[in-house]
Design a protein around this motif. Sequence first.
Motif, PDB file in Angstrom:
ATOM      1  N   MET A 257       0.728  -1.056   0.128  1.00 53.88           N
ATOM      2  CA  MET A 257       0.092   0.133   0.143  1.00 53.88           C
ATOM      3  C   MET A 257       0.811   1.182   0.013  1.00 53.88           C
ATOM      4  SD  MET A 257      -3.341   1.161   2.499  1.00 53.88           S
ATOM      5  CE  MET A 257      -4.278   0.091   1.544  1.00 53.88           C
ATOM      6  N   LEU A 258       1.991   1.315   0.726  1.00 54.34           N
ATOM      7  CA  LEU A 258       2.675   2.275   0.851  1.00 54.34           C
ATOM      8  C   LEU A 258       3.240   2.726  -0.676  1.00 54.34           C
ATOM      9  CD1 LEU A 258       4.678   4.475   2.063  1.00 54.34           C
ATOM     10  CD2 LEU A 258       6.472   2.751   2.681  1.00 54.34           C
ATOM     11  N   ILE A 259       3.780   1.682  -1.511  1.00 52.25           N
ATOM     12  CA  ILE A 259       4.306   1.790  -2.629  1.00 52.25           C
ATOM     13  C   ILE A 259       3.291   2.423  -3.698  1.00 52.25           C
ATOM     14  CG2 ILE A 259       5.028   0.993  -4.955  1.00 52.25           C
ATOM     15  CD1 ILE A 259       6.427  -1.154  -3.090  1.00 52.25           C
ATOM     16  N   GLY A 260       1.927   2.080  -3.561  1.00 53.95           N
ATOM     17  CA  GLY A 260       0.800   2.519  -4.218  1.00 53.95           C
ATOM     18  C   GLY A 260       0.305   3.929  -3.834  1.00 53.95           C
ATOM     19  N   PHE A 261       0.718   4.255  -2.410  1.00 50.67           N
ATOM     20  CA  PHE A 261       0.438   5.428  -2.088  1.00 50.67           C
ATOM     21  C   PHE A 261       1.394   6.401  -2.996  1.00 50.67           C
ATOM     22  CE2 PHE A 261       1.302   8.848   0.987  1.00 50.67           C
ATOM     23  CZ  PHE A 261       0.349   9.587   0.893  1.00 50.67           C
ATOM     24  N   LEU A 262       2.485   6.294  -2.664  1.00 51.27           N
ATOM     25  CA  LEU A 262       3.629   7.085  -3.185  1.00 51.27           C
ATOM     26  C   LEU A 262       3.377   7.302  -4.728  1.00 51.27           C
ATOM     27  CD1 LEU A 262       6.805   5.554  -1.427  1.00 51.27           C
ATOM     28  CD2 LEU A 262       5.494   7.577  -0.851  1.00 51.27           C
ATOM     29  N   VAL A 263       3.235   6.228  -5.531  1.00 46.06           N
ATOM     30  CA  VAL A 263       2.685   6.593  -6.828  1.00 46.06           C
ATOM     31  C   VAL A 263       1.658   7.275  -7.116  1.00 46.06           C
ATOM     32  CG1 VAL A 263       2.274   5.472  -9.008  1.00 46.06           C
ATOM     33  CG2 VAL A 263       3.723   4.220  -7.469  1.00 46.06           C
ATOM     34  N   TYR A 264       0.600   7.152  -6.345  1.00 42.63           N
ATOM     35  CA  TYR A 264      -0.435   7.909  -6.577  1.00 42.63           C
ATOM     36  C   TYR A 264      -0.301   9.352  -6.079  1.00 42.63           C
ATOM     37  CZ  TYR A 264      -5.143   9.726  -5.996  1.00 42.63           C
ATOM     38  OH  TYR A 264      -6.567  10.511  -6.374  1.00 42.63           O
ATOM     39  N   ALA A 265       0.205   9.619  -5.100  1.00 42.51           N
ATOM     40  CA  ALA A 265       0.328  10.983  -4.785  1.00 42.51           C
ATOM     41  C   ALA A 265       1.311  11.707  -5.626  1.00 42.51           C
ATOM     42  CB  ALA A 265       0.954  11.011  -3.058  1.00 42.51           C
ATOM     43  N   THR A 266       2.313  10.966  -5.963  1.00 44.33           N
ATOM     44  CA  THR A 266       3.234  11.657  -7.113  1.00 44.33           C
ATOM     45  C   THR A 266       2.514  12.089  -8.210  1.00 44.33           C
ATOM     46  OG1 THR A 266       5.099  10.276  -6.370  1.00 44.33           O
ATOM     47  CG2 THR A 266       5.254  11.399  -8.565  1.00 44.33           C
ATOM     48  N   VAL A 267       1.528  11.299  -8.682  1.00 41.98           N
ATOM     49  CA  VAL A 267       0.852  11.420 -10.250  1.00 41.98           C
ATOM     50  C   VAL A 267      -0.393  12.562 -10.008  1.00 41.98           C
ATOM     51  CG1 VAL A 267      -0.657  10.598 -11.807  1.00 41.98           C
ATOM     52  CG2 VAL A 267       1.119   9.314 -11.068  1.00 41.98           C
ATOM     53  N   ALA A 268      -0.829  12.464  -8.678  1.00 39.72           N
ATOM     54  CA  ALA A 268      -2.039  13.212  -8.351  1.00 39.72           C
ATOM     55  C   ALA A 268      -1.590  14.799  -8.111  1.00 39.72           C
ATOM     56  CB  ALA A 268      -2.686  12.841  -6.991  1.00 39.72           C
ATOM     57  N   ALA A 269      -0.194  14.870  -7.590  1.00 35.59           N
ATOM     58  CA  ALA A 269       0.198  16.024  -7.291  1.00 35.59           C
ATOM     59  C   ALA A 269       0.548  16.734  -8.549  1.00 35.59           C
ATOM     60  CB  ALA A 269       1.342  16.132  -6.329  1.00 35.59           C
ATOM     61  N   PHE A 270       0.971  15.917  -9.421  1.00 36.09           N
ATOM     62  CA  PHE A 270       1.694  16.599 -10.765  1.00 36.09           C
ATOM     63  C   PHE A 270       0.426  16.891 -11.434  1.00 36.09           C
ATOM     64  CE2 PHE A 270       3.594  16.031 -15.196  1.00 36.09           C
ATOM     65  CZ  PHE A 270       4.818  17.068 -14.725  1.00 36.09           C
TER      66      PHE A 270
END
Length: 547
Positions: free
Chosen positions: A314-327
């Motif tokens: 879940m941490l990996i998924g969160f990091l990927v999602y947060a990165t894409v969402a912010a960008f």
Amino acid sequence: MSTDATNRAVTDAPHTAADGARHPRALAPGNLILTVVLSVFGAVVGVQLLATLGVTPSTSLIGALAAMTLARVPLVAFRGFRSVHAQNLAQTSISSATFGAANSLFLPIGIPFLFGMDDMIVPMLVGVSVAMLVDAWLLYRMYDTPAFPAKNPWPLGLAAAEAIRAGDEGGRRAKVLGLGLVTGLVGAVFSLPMSAFGVALIGGFGAMAAFGVGLLFTQYADPLFGLDLNAMYLPHGMMIGAGLVALVQVGRTILGARRTNAARDGSSAGAPEGAEDGARRLGRSMRLGLGAYLAISVLLAFGTGAATHMSPGMLIGFLVYATVAAFLHELLVGIASMHSGWFPAFAIALITLLLGILIGFPPEALVVLSGFTAATGPAFADMGYDLKTGYLLRGENADPAFELEGRRQQLIAAMIGFGVAIAVVLVSYRMFFDNGQTAPIDAAYVAAIKAGPSVETAKHLALWAVPGAVVQLVGGSKRQLGILLATGLLITTPMAGWMVAAGIAARVLAPRLLGRDVKGDLEVFAGGAIAGDALYSFGNGVFKAAK
């Protein structure tokens, strides 16, 4: 006190390196002192108004007016402020400090405070401070690329440029701008959103039509049709669909430039070098941006302790999602502000939060996500406005070397403003929190997190994403119809739709009644109307906050 500017009078011709002029230095003692003083003022005012009224005023013109006033002091030390480029640096720094302190810093750290997670506040402030700096730096790199062309409206930037030029040149331009300024002030006194009227005079016709339709539908959906658009998540779904298509369109632009470049390597034919360079710069900037936001996501996840509440997967998924969402949030806010002069950053951040809730991230991670995404976008959009002002004042790339040097100096001035913003928020946030004051939108983010996931919400978002994607696809990457329609649907300012309609009608009728040469006057008048609205909003906000 030196501003490192030329002392010769400014004429209608832009100052360029070819003229023997050197662009004023942001770090020259005179400019540095003024930018720091203005930045402190802008940051304090921005945080105060966001905490008390829930709005952040545009202070860009305040900075320009301060420099203009100093320029008229009959002392040698202030002579350098006669340069329109020095005035440009002043307005760049104060607007950066205002939006940076309020929207990019104070707003995000209020979310963990309201959630009762005080130990997250300082790590969150560190993370969003870095995100804010990256946000502005990315716009600096992406400005005048196929995704964010310099020739596009950037309405608030145009308004600031027209005000500075009118103050410098006088004559007919000053009279037309003054008429627009008075019109904007009078309309604002009667609670009319005159910035919407001004934007409609200069924005792309299709984009403004879509923007106006969205605004009008939002205003009358409930009273006429009994539709609660927010409960249906119609605006949010439309923005998701349009945003995803917009991201694909940007990607196609970059890939198209690469193919053109490859073909050019094999033959003498091809696109102009400048177009290819812009597309390559856009591609590199997007890769750097994603990498930077991934690093910030890691910093926030571990610095706030949110990572300890997630499994490794879940941490990996969160990091990927947060990165894409912010960008993606940054890009959408930038596109909306470039065309309409409005950036619905609060609403788009809420959209990314809703998707995060549906994915199933824990509350601690959602607090980090909402703060992170909210921090990206405001500095990006504001930097675009400021660079547009400088672009017009420097003669619209008449001298490329001078233009690039001017942008670099503006970036330095902006970073000074952001640095001051960080310091102001760091020393003042506890005072506001102790008084129970945060950005009002923070309560909406916290309420959404506490409400948890909903199957109905997911259905509504997926349903309305389809028409949003279709409209964006039909409009294409240049007109951005889907993004502008969704932006209009997300904004609830009364009468804004009618003011956009009035602006569109005026730009259609004016050339027929006053002749084709009126187009230039319309742009100056529009700048005055936007400036008048901004000045009234600033003054009215300060007056209410002081009561």
